[in-house]
Every structure is written in C-alpha cells, then in structure tokens.
Scaffold this active site. Structure first.
Site, PDB file in Angstrom:
ATOM      1  N   ALA A   1     -23.536 -11.445  57.489  1.00 40.63           N
ATOM      2  CA  ALA A   1     -24.756 -10.661  57.283  1.00 40.63           C
ATOM      3  C   ALA A   1     -25.917 -11.577  56.937  1.00 40.63           C
ATOM      4  O   ALA A   1     -27.046 -11.383  57.392  1.00 40.63           O
ATOM      5  CB  ALA A   1     -24.542  -9.636  56.164  1.00 40.63           C
TER       6      ALA A   1
ATOM      7  N   HIS B   1     -17.702  -5.278  47.875  1.00 44.71           N
ATOM      8  CA  HIS B   1     -18.036  -6.268  48.906  1.00 44.71           C
ATOM      9  C   HIS B   1     -16.872  -6.374  49.899  1.00 44.71           C
ATOM     10  O   HIS B   1     -15.776  -6.752  49.518  1.00 44.71           O
ATOM     11  CB  HIS B   1     -18.269  -7.621  48.246  1.00 44.71           C
ATOM     12  CG  HIS B   1     -18.859  -8.649  49.155  1.00 44.71           C
ATOM     13  ND1 HIS B   1     -20.193  -8.689  49.451  1.00 44.71           N
ATOM     14  CD2 HIS B   1     -18.294  -9.660  49.854  1.00 44.71           C
ATOM     15  CE1 HIS B   1     -20.443  -9.694  50.265  1.00 44.71           C
ATOM     16  NE2 HIS B   1     -19.295 -10.295  50.523  1.00 44.71           N
TER      17      HIS B   1
ATOM     18  N   SER C   1     -21.143  -9.277  58.522  1.00 41.61           N
ATOM     19  CA  SER C   1     -20.713  -8.880  57.185  1.00 41.61           C
ATOM     20  C   SER C   1     -20.690 -10.096  56.268  1.00 41.61           C
ATOM     21  O   SER C   1     -20.270 -11.180  56.677  1.00 41.61           O
ATOM     22  CB  SER C   1     -19.305  -8.264  57.230  1.00 41.61           C
ATOM     23  OG  SER C   1     -19.269  -7.107  58.030  1.00 41.61           O
ATOM     24  N   SER C   2     -21.142  -9.915  55.021  1.00 44.12           N
ATOM     25  CA  SER C   2     -21.103 -10.956  54.001  1.00 44.12           C
ATOM     26  C   SER C   2     -21.868 -12.193  54.478  1.00 44.12           C
ATOM     27  O   SER C   2     -23.055 -12.114  54.742  1.00 44.12           O
ATOM     28  CB  SER C   2     -19.645 -11.278  53.654  1.00 44.12           C
ATOM     29  OG  SER C   2     -19.570 -12.145  52.562  1.00 44.12           O
ATOM     30  N   SER C   3     -21.198 -13.345  54.607  1.00 37.94           N
ATOM     31  CA  SER C   3     -21.877 -14.539  55.110  1.00 37.94           C
ATOM     32  C   SER C   3     -22.418 -14.302  56.510  1.00 37.94           C
ATOM     33  O   SER C   3     -23.476 -14.812  56.881  1.00 37.94           O
ATOM     34  CB  SER C   3     -20.908 -15.733  55.127  1.00 37.94           C
ATOM     35  OG  SER C   3     -21.537 -16.890  55.600  1.00 37.94           O
TER      36      SER C   3
END
Length: 311
Positions: free
Chosen positions: A156, A295, A152-154
């Site tokens: 991802a 997000h 997820s996020s970074s």
C-alpha cells in the site's frame, strides 16, 4: 518462366519462415492462465522481480492491475499475493492483466524511503514497476486509460507513495490502498533503501493537507496532468501502521485534489459493510475506516472492480 516446382518451394519456405517467426513471437509472451515471471521488461535499476498473470479470457485491449505485495516477516512475495488475493480470478472475469512485482530486499519490504524511489524516473523500485507497466501496455496492446494499482501494507505504501499518484501519476487511473501511510511519510534523510520509519508508523507525523499535498507533488516536480483517484482503507486497531496514518493519508489526497478535508461531501456508516464507515470528499477520493480491524484490512476485490470501473 520459373518452373512450378521452384515457385512452390519458395512459397513453402516463406510460409515456414513466417510460421516460425510467429511462433517465436508468441513464445516471447508469458503463458495464459498461470503466474509467469518476466525478466526482460526493460530497465530495472533495483532488480525488482516481475510476475504477470494473463487470463485465458484476455480482452482485446485489456486493462492492467498492478498488485503490490505486503511485507511481514518475509512472507510477502509476488506468489503469495497471487494466491492470497482475488485479482487473478477477477482477471478471468473481466479480461485484464495482473502484474505482481516482487521486492528485491531481504524481508521483502519495498523501498518507500530513498530519494531514488520517491522521485519520478529516479532509478528506484518505483521506476522498475513503472517500466513493467509500459512493457505490458506495449506487448498486449493494453488500454493505457485502464491501468490501476493496489497494494496492502508495504504494498500500500508503494502504491500511493511511489508508483501511483505521487511519482507516476500519468500511468494510473485509480488506486485502492489497504493499510498504508501518506506519500513521503517514510522518507529517509540518510537515503536508506527499504528503511523503517517508526515515527511515521506510530502515527506521529501530523501536518496539514496543504503540506502533505506539497510532499506528494514534489515527487514529480512540474507535473500538471491528471492524477489517479484514491480509495484508502485502514483499520481502527492497526498496531503496525497506527490509525492516525489513515487521517493523514486522507488529508494528503484531499489537499492534492483540492478538496476541503474538514468538509467531506458524505459520511456513510456501516458502508460497505457493518462497522465500516465510508467518507467521500469527491469523485477522486474515498476513505474507508474499518472499526475493529487490524493490520491489514482484508482485500475487497469486488469493490476494487467497481472503483476501477470494471464492474
């Protein structure tokens, strides 16, 4: 002939040594049923932490899921992703191992910008994570055809930029990417580690599927093998990594897999839930756009299991 007592003594000594050796071998493996740190998994050029969850219900030749944490305000850690994601519970159900890498940087974002991490065997974060996978495959006789990655996020960004299809495509069979950016989008021309790229984050890096595909393929020059299938999630009101990154990411992997980005096979509204739309380009690429979601898009563990082939 040797006295019986001597023979018995030798046999008992041999059995004792064997038992000690077996116990020592087992002691080298992390305990089942809890999050454990591994410090001796091999070459670790950027001092990435390795944490592992081995289920009590471990399969005889288990699969592996690499679950890569997010990064906001220092709260993204391996332990936080372990407690805040469903993968450990799903591991008990399906018998796979979960690897939770830990970023070495203050603020706990991943390096998705340096040349080292964006290159196969380049000595960056991605190299360390790849070595975790090969260690786990060896130690647990894991099924190398059932190794998957998610984040997820970074996490991802690390999932699809470095560790997976772009940099180590030979290690992974599939991935789920929650709220990331295209492979190479955060590249730093000054070779900054853990660098933030506002132009990319704001969705201003826009190009063709062919150009994006060349960026991904350039991270492992000469590689002609299979690549992991991709499932890409993004929210329509993401203000951290703007939604244009969803379209650019889908362009990239459509180009990598040879799909026509402008002509997907199928678009399904309200799938897998209300206000989510699933676009399928082929067996290797799906995009899920979540209207009204910011997000990051919440993890869909059961759907991940289906994409990975466990369910």
């Amino acid at each position: 002939m040797a006295p019986f007592s001597f023979i018995l003594t030798v046999l008992l000594y041999a059995l004792t040594c064997s038992a000690r050796a077996l116990g020592h071998a087992h002691a080298l493996l992390p305990r089942a049923g809890s999050l454990e740190q591994v410090t001796d998994f091999g070459d670790n050029p950027t001092n990435v932490g390795m944490y592992i969850y081995v289920p009590n219900n471990l399969a005889s030749s288990p699969g592996i899921v690499v679950a890569i944490h997010y990064s906001p305000e220092g709260t993204g850690t391996a332990e936080a992703y372990y407690t805040g994601s469903p993968y450990a519970q799903l591991a008990e159900q399906y018998g796979f191992i979960v690897i939770y890498p830990q970023s070495p940087y203050e603020g706990t974002c991943w390096d998705v910008s340096s040349q080292e991490t964006l290159t196969h065997n380049g000595g960056g974060n991605s190299n360390s994570i790849a070595n975790m996978v090969t260690w786990a495959i060896s130690k647990y006789n894991a099924d190398s055809s059932k190794v998957f990655v998610t984040g997820s996020s970074s996490g991802a960004m690390m999932t699809h930029q470095n560790v997976m299809a772009a940099t180590y495509p030979e290690l992974f069979a599939a991935a789920t990417v929650y709220s990331g950016v295209p492979a190479g989008c955060f590249y730093s021309s000054s070779n900054q580690q853990d660098g933030w790229n506002s132009t990319c984050a704001q969705g201003q890096v826009i190009t063709t599927p062919e150009n994006w595909a060349n960026v991904a393929k350039g991270m492992y020059p000469g590689y002609n093998g299979t690549r992991p299938k991709m499932q890409i999630y993004h929210g329509s009101v993401d203000t951290t990594l703007l939604p244009q990154n969803y379209y650019e990411t889908c362009k990239q992997w459509a180009g990598v897999f040879g799909y026509n980005y402008d002509s997907p096979q199928q678009v399904q509204d309200n799938t897998p839930q209300s206000n989510y739309a699933t676009t399928t380009w082929g067996d290797d690429l799906q995009g899920i756009f979540a209207t009204g979601v910011g997000h990051t898009v919440p993890i869909r563990g059961d759907d991940d299991m289906a994409w990975f082939g466990f369910a």
